[in-house]
Design a protein around this motif. Structure first.
Motif, PDB file in Angstrom:
ATOM      1  N   LEU A  55      -1.789  22.660 -13.672  1.00 39.44           N
ATOM      2  CA  LEU A  55      -1.976  21.946 -12.410  1.00 39.44           C
ATOM      3  C   LEU A  55      -3.184  22.463 -11.641  1.00 39.44           C
ATOM      4  N   LEU A  56      -3.383  23.775 -11.639  1.00 39.93           N
ATOM      5  CA  LEU A  56      -4.556  24.335 -10.964  1.00 39.93           C
ATOM      6  C   LEU A  56      -5.843  23.893 -11.634  1.00 39.93           C
ATOM      7  N   GLN A  57      -5.820  23.823 -12.966  1.00 43.56           N
ATOM      8  CA  GLN A  57      -7.016  23.380 -13.664  1.00 43.56           C
ATOM      9  C   GLN A  57      -7.335  21.935 -13.322  1.00 43.56           C
ATOM     10  N   LEU A  58      -6.320  21.096 -13.245  1.00 46.43           N
ATOM     11  CA  LEU A  58      -6.554  19.705 -12.875  1.00 46.43           C
ATOM     12  C   LEU A  58      -7.053  19.584 -11.438  1.00 46.43           C
ATOM     13  N   ARG A  59      -6.597  20.462 -10.579  1.00 43.92           N
ATOM     14  CA  ARG A  59      -6.967  20.397  -9.161  1.00 43.92           C
ATOM     15  C   ARG A  59      -8.392  20.870  -8.913  1.00 43.92           C
ATOM     16  N   PHE A  60      -8.793  21.976  -9.544  1.00 39.58           N
ATOM     17  CA  PHE A  60     -10.074  22.587  -9.226  1.00 39.58           C
ATOM     18  C   PHE A  60     -11.207  22.199 -10.155  1.00 39.58           C
TER      19      PHE A  60
END
Length: 91
Positions: free
Chosen positions: A35-40
Motif C-alpha cells: 500500500l505504501l508503494q502504491l501511495r508514494f
C-alpha cells in the motif's frame, strides 16, 4: 516390515499460536508495504497533455497546445505503402 514406533509423540517446539502470530504479522507487513508503494510511487504525470516532445527541428514542444484539437490521419496507400499524412483540426 513393521511401522516405526516412537516412544514420545511428536510436538512442536513452538506453540501454534506463536507461529500463527508471526505469519499474520508477516502478511500484514507485506500488505502495508504494498500500500505504501502504491501511495508514494505513483507516476506524477496527470494526463496526456503534460508530456513534452521534440519536433523535427529539435525544439521541445508541450502537447498542451494541442488540447481541444483532433488529429485527422489520411492514408496515402496507393503511392508508397502506408504513408500517413496528419492534419490538425480546431474544434
Amino acid at each position: 516390515m513393521e511401522p516405526l514406533k516412537t516412544t514420545n509423540p511428536l510436538k512442536y517446539s513452538v506453540p501454534k499460536s506463536r507461529v500463527f502470530a508471526v505469519f499474520l504479522s508477516m502478511v500484514l507487513c507485506t500488505a502495508i508495504l504494498c500500500l505504501l508503494q502504491l501511495r508514494f510511487f505513483k507516476p506524477r504525470i496527470k494526463d496526456f497533455y503534460s508530456f513534452e516532445v521534440k519536433d523535427s527541428r529539435g525544439r521541445t514542444i508541450s502537447l498542451e497546445k494541442y488540447r481541444g484539437k483532433i488529429l485527422q490521419r489520411k492514408s496515402l496507400d496507393g503511392i508508397s505503402g502506408s504513408t500517413l499524412s496528419a492534419q490538425m483540426v480546431k474544434l
